[in-house]
Design an enzyme around this catalytic site. Structure first.
Site, mmCIF file in Angstrom:
data_model
loop_
_atom_site.group_PDB
_atom_site.id
_atom_site.type_symbol
_atom_site.label_atom_id
_atom_site.label_comp_id
_atom_site.label_asym_id
_atom_site.label_seq_id
_atom_site.Cartn_x
_atom_site.Cartn_y
_atom_site.Cartn_z
ATOM 1 N N LEU A 34 0.817 -1.290 0.019
ATOM 2 C CA LEU A 34 -0.418 0.143 0.136
ATOM 3 C C LEU A 34 1.149 1.244 0.139
ATOM 4 C CD1 LEU A 34 -2.743 -1.314 2.583
ATOM 5 C CD2 LEU A 34 -2.180 -1.623 0.096
ATOM 6 N N HIS A 38 -3.220 3.777 -2.185
ATOM 7 C CA HIS A 38 -4.600 3.601 -1.837
ATOM 8 C C HIS A 38 -5.172 4.329 -0.296
ATOM 9 C CE1 HIS A 38 -1.623 0.102 -3.475
ATOM 10 N NE2 HIS A 38 -2.589 -0.079 -4.152
ATOM 11 N N GLY A 147 -8.905 3.230 -8.537
ATOM 12 C CA GLY A 147 -8.005 3.763 -9.335
ATOM 13 C C GLY A 147 -8.479 4.546 -10.261
ATOM 14 N N GLU A 148 -8.398 5.604 -10.770
ATOM 15 C CA GLU A 148 -8.061 5.648 -11.721
ATOM 16 C C GLU A 148 -6.902 5.465 -13.384
ATOM 17 O OE1 GLU A 148 -9.480 10.154 -12.767
ATOM 18 O OE2 GLU A 148 -11.276 9.123 -12.808
ATOM 19 N N LYS A 149 -6.236 5.258 -11.450
ATOM 20 C CA LYS A 149 -4.337 4.634 -11.902
ATOM 21 C C LYS A 149 -4.955 3.512 -13.727
ATOM 22 C CE LYS A 149 -0.414 3.226 -11.978
ATOM 23 N NZ LYS A 149 -0.478 2.293 -11.863
ATOM 24 N N ARG A 187 4.499 -1.201 -8.227
ATOM 25 C CA ARG A 187 5.278 -1.425 -8.823
ATOM 26 C C ARG A 187 6.742 -0.881 -9.269
ATOM 27 N NH1 ARG A 187 0.999 -4.176 -11.661
ATOM 28 N NH2 ARG A 187 1.417 -6.780 -11.280
#
Ligand code: PAF
Length: 278
Positions: A34, A38, A147-149, A187
């Site tokens: 996280l 997050h 998330g919009e990511k 990542r």
């Protein structure tokens, strides 16, 4: 005090009381490791619910054998610490709990899953849709926050919920970014100092492409120049940079409706994705 639960039966038992007293349940599905992005999802969930469940599960079915399933960071204790009591429940099941022996059911969502990520990770959205469906059925939340990511993922989850008439509202939260604009991602931890510098160019190049698309109106030229700029910035591979309809991800030729630029690149062994409204 956060309860840490590992089975669907425990999760349902823990939520039965709050549900009887009409508490609204919010869920934030995660794979752990996280970061502040997050925590923003958890904060959004808290705005819409009385009880927040954060699931932490590195889902094997969304990784191809060649991908980073084994290397993916598993940091449950640190994650619980990071949450600092913001979640009422952390649901951290084993792979056997989610996929018992003989497991044979998979959910495939077409529509928004076509192209983009699917061209490079054909297994991905069936894995995501299957695990998200299982998590939503296990917790039966009133709202679930993503998330919009992972923009294409968000659209796939919305379509899954709509098509199966699951009684949950899906909320998307804008991407949180580092000071140089790099989208926060678990990542990013894989990046060396040198790779981290290059990674910061991704969001800048997407912003340039948006400006170019808006001024010239030539979306294909804007995409092509961003692909060129990404290679030149030092990314080791450019999977795609594409301007699409932001609701359907359909191809578009003009900016006559809400659009989104989406991109995926590799730097060394790390794959990064990002997207922005055009
Ligand atoms: O975005 C993620 O972290 C994962 O794809 C999700 C939604 C938790 C499903 O495993």
């Amino acid at each position: 005090m956060t309860q840490i639960l590992a089975t669907v039966a425990e999760l349902r038992a823990a939520l039965a009381g709050p549900r009887r007293s009409m508490a609204r349940i919010g869920m934030v599905p995660t794979m752990g490791a996280l970061h502040d992005g997050h925590l923003a999802l958890v904060a959004e969930s808290k705005k819409h619910s009385d009880q927040v469940v954060v699931s932490i599960f590195v889902n094997p079915t969304q990784f191809a054998p060649s991908e980073d399933f084994d290397a993916y960071p598993r940091t449950l204790d640190k994650d619980v610490e990071r949450l600092g009591g913001r979640a009422d429940i952390v649901f951290a099941p084993s792979a056997r709990e989610i996929y018992p022996a003989g497991y044979a059911t998979h959910i495939s969502v077409s529509g928004p899953s076509a192209g983009l990520e699917t061209d490079f990770r054909p297994h991905f959205f069936a894995g995501v849709a299957t695990v998200v469906a299982k998590l939503l059925i296990a917790a039966s939340p009133d709202v679930a926050v993503f998330g919009e990511k992972d923009y294409q993922q968000l659209l796939v989850v919305k379509r899954l919920v709509r098509d199966l008439a699951l009684p949950v509202t899906i909320l998307g939260v804008p991407t949180l970014r580092e000071s140089d604009g790099l989208a926060m991602s678990s990542r990013n931890a894989y990046l060396s100092a040198e790779e981290r510098k290059v990674a910061g160019a991704l969001n800048r190049i997407l912003k340039d492409a948006i400006a170019r698309a808006q001024t010239s109106g030539d979306l294909r030229a804007a995409e092509a120049s961003s692909v060129e700029a990404l290679w030149a910035a030092g990314f080791s591979h450019v999977d795609y940079a594409a301007i699409r309809d932001s609701e359907t991800l359909d191809h578009i030729t003009t900016l006559d409706r809400p659009a989104r630029i989406l991109a995926a690149v590799k730097i060394g062994k790390t794959r990064l994705i990002d997207n922005m409204a055009v």
